[in-house]
Design an enzyme around this catalytic site. Sequence first.
Site, PDB file in Angstrom:
ATOM      1  N   GLU A 139      -1.088 -10.222   1.122  1.00  0.00           N
ATOM      2  CA  GLU A 139      -1.031  -9.177   0.094  1.00  0.00           C
ATOM      3  C   GLU A 139      -1.885  -9.645  -1.061  1.00  0.00           C
ATOM      4  OE1 GLU A 139       3.519  -7.489   0.600  1.00  0.00           O
ATOM      5  OE2 GLU A 139       2.843  -8.147  -1.362  1.00  0.00           O
ATOM      6  N   ASP A 178       6.537  -5.306 -12.533  1.00  0.00           N
ATOM      7  CA  ASP A 178       6.401  -6.749 -12.322  1.00  0.00           C
ATOM      8  C   ASP A 178       7.047  -7.561 -13.424  1.00  0.00           C
ATOM      9  OD1 ASP A 178       4.890  -7.258  -9.862  1.00  0.00           O
ATOM     10  OD2 ASP A 178       3.367  -5.990 -10.811  1.00  0.00           O
ATOM     11  N   TYR A 200       8.508  -2.262   3.263  1.00  0.00           N
ATOM     12  CA  TYR A 200       8.761  -3.406   2.386  1.00  0.00           C
ATOM     13  C   TYR A 200      10.091  -3.126   1.700  1.00  0.00           C
ATOM     14  CZ  TYR A 200       7.550  -6.844  -1.327  1.00  0.00           C
ATOM     15  OH  TYR A 200       7.503  -7.906  -2.200  1.00  0.00           O
TER      16      TYR A 200
END
Lengths: 263, 412
Positions: A49, A60, A175
């Site tokens: 990734e 994030d 994911y």
Amino acid sequence: MTRIDDKFAALKADGKKAFVSYIMAGDPDYETSLEIVKGLPGAGVDIIELGVPFTDPMADGPTIQLAGQRSLAAGMTLQKTLDLATEFRKGDDITPIVLMGYYNPIFSRGVDNFLNDAKAAGIDGLIVVDLPPEEDSELCIPAQKAGLNFIRLATPTTDDARLPKVLTNTSGFVYYVSITGITGAASAEAGDVGPEVARIKSHTDLPVIVGFGIKTPERSEAIAKVADGSVVGSAIVDLIAAGKSTDEVLAFVRGLAEGAHRA
Amino acid sequence: MAQDLFNSFMTGPDENGRFGEFGGRFVSETLMPLILSLEAEYEKAKTDDSFWAEMDDLWKHYVGRPSPLYFAERLTERFGGAKIYLKRDELNHTGAHKINNVLGQILLARRMGKTRIIAETGAGQHGVATATVCARFGLKCVVYMGAHDVERQAPNVFRMRLLGAEVVPVTSGRGTLKDAMNDALRDWVTNVRDTFYCIGTVAGPHPYPAMVRDFQSIIGKEVREQLQEQEGEGRLPDTLIAAIGGGSNAMGLFFPFLDDKSVRIIGVEAGGKGVNDKFEHCASLTGGRPGVLHGNKTYLLQDDDGQILEGFSISAGLDYPGIGPEHSWLHDTKRAEYVSITDKEALAAFQLCCEAEGIIPALEPSHALAYVAKIAPELPSDHIIVMNMCGRGDKDIFTVAKHLGVEINSGA
């Protein structure tokens, strides 16, 4: 079939779980990150990734925020991220590369241009954090048409009623974000993750990879055991932030990969 | 302009939260279920008389609505043209229009059983309004504020703390309003189950732009009634003018008039040092291009790579690189005009308003007033301009003093 589909088929044949690693393209600079990326397959990474830096990474934690800032400060762009992938592809035509980031740099470039260039650079899949299924017409559907996998995040708040919507138009793998939170936060217990993975798998045949908060080979192994593989990002990026050498970074990655492959 | 009902400007957004191509729901999957349930809850509340009865009661007795529509006689004389009215939303409790919207969102949060409220703030006005209403309802309140703003807006930080809010200085990114919004979103993703995000402007993922607009529309609805009381049955304003950062006070004034073809609508962006290629301004519409940030597609200040740029303005309340998506749509459809005013022009208007009307305006509406000053002299005396005085200037006196070269003790 993309390189991602091939990779999972090969892993399945070997009876192995997948190990997926994340680093930010251009962190701390283009050359160093290229060197690390080139070393990842040798360290046991099954899928790479590659983070695309963005000024406002709202999903994030501090580790990846700072990585993006270092990368941007060193002059990284979406174009240079594609250049990095092109360079990597010269020596490796097997290991899948998934670009992970936010929509604006892609939108700014123009979706069609971006998809052509990404395909040409040897990109296999996309994870775009701020594009839920409600916005599929923006990038997801054009990307699938262009032959790229569009990998979706499923989270603990994605309930059974919503899962089918999230899984429609998802390809490559799913994911599973094991916690409600940002990258680099505390990880969920494997005991809690197992039933969630089973819940997702009851809706899809796609492999389910689990990430967020995995920092050690033991944890990588425990999580991979209850899923189709594990993803590690922030723990690797922390070493890059600390100025560790490429060899040291890759040695750490090797431990995490071996953990997942033991599972 | 609207030709008939089928071309109404008041029907947006569509079911996907879009105003034309703008708006939408660009958030991570963790937040999507919550955003959808918020939308459902808001749709229910919108048609629930008891919800609006509670709002009206609080607006009247807690906020002090309706705010006056004031004929600014001396400014009118000074400009020597159009007749100037000021909508006095600076007289609201907490000193700005922000509380109109906060009340609505907090009532919704209570309906949804959320116990913890988070908010972002720039100058601190939305933070103070949120802290105020949270105190009123006994809710836990956390306000994210750029570290630099915490330093330069010390009085508002103290106010929020007095009101029982926790103020978190944001050091991520460059520690500005947009970073405060990023950190609020990160908090929300982490605490999604018990937390309600009270957004301060007509931006963010659907349904926020529409919801905040609806709560702020009380401004324009009152103007429509009040102007008729003062100018006669059926009299509409000829021109509406409001300042725009994210654009909530402007949307609140404009929205009820969007389908009145005769009404000219002007939004005033912060031109900072001038709309130039060094981006020393916050004029997203006049100096930016479409992009995606903070949950919506809209005009943004950004570089060629799609990286978001920091804006620049004397007014911390306008210091945001984006704008509400409905404004982007009104801009592209040309229903509204968008112009910019520099720091210097805003400062001059600030001083003029103080001495001519005995009203100390916030720096945000000073931008709107500076544009009024530009166009009013050329307009006939029967032309009515309504400008939204969306905030009072107490918070800005230190900034203004600094720019005028005067030293005062801020108590900070």
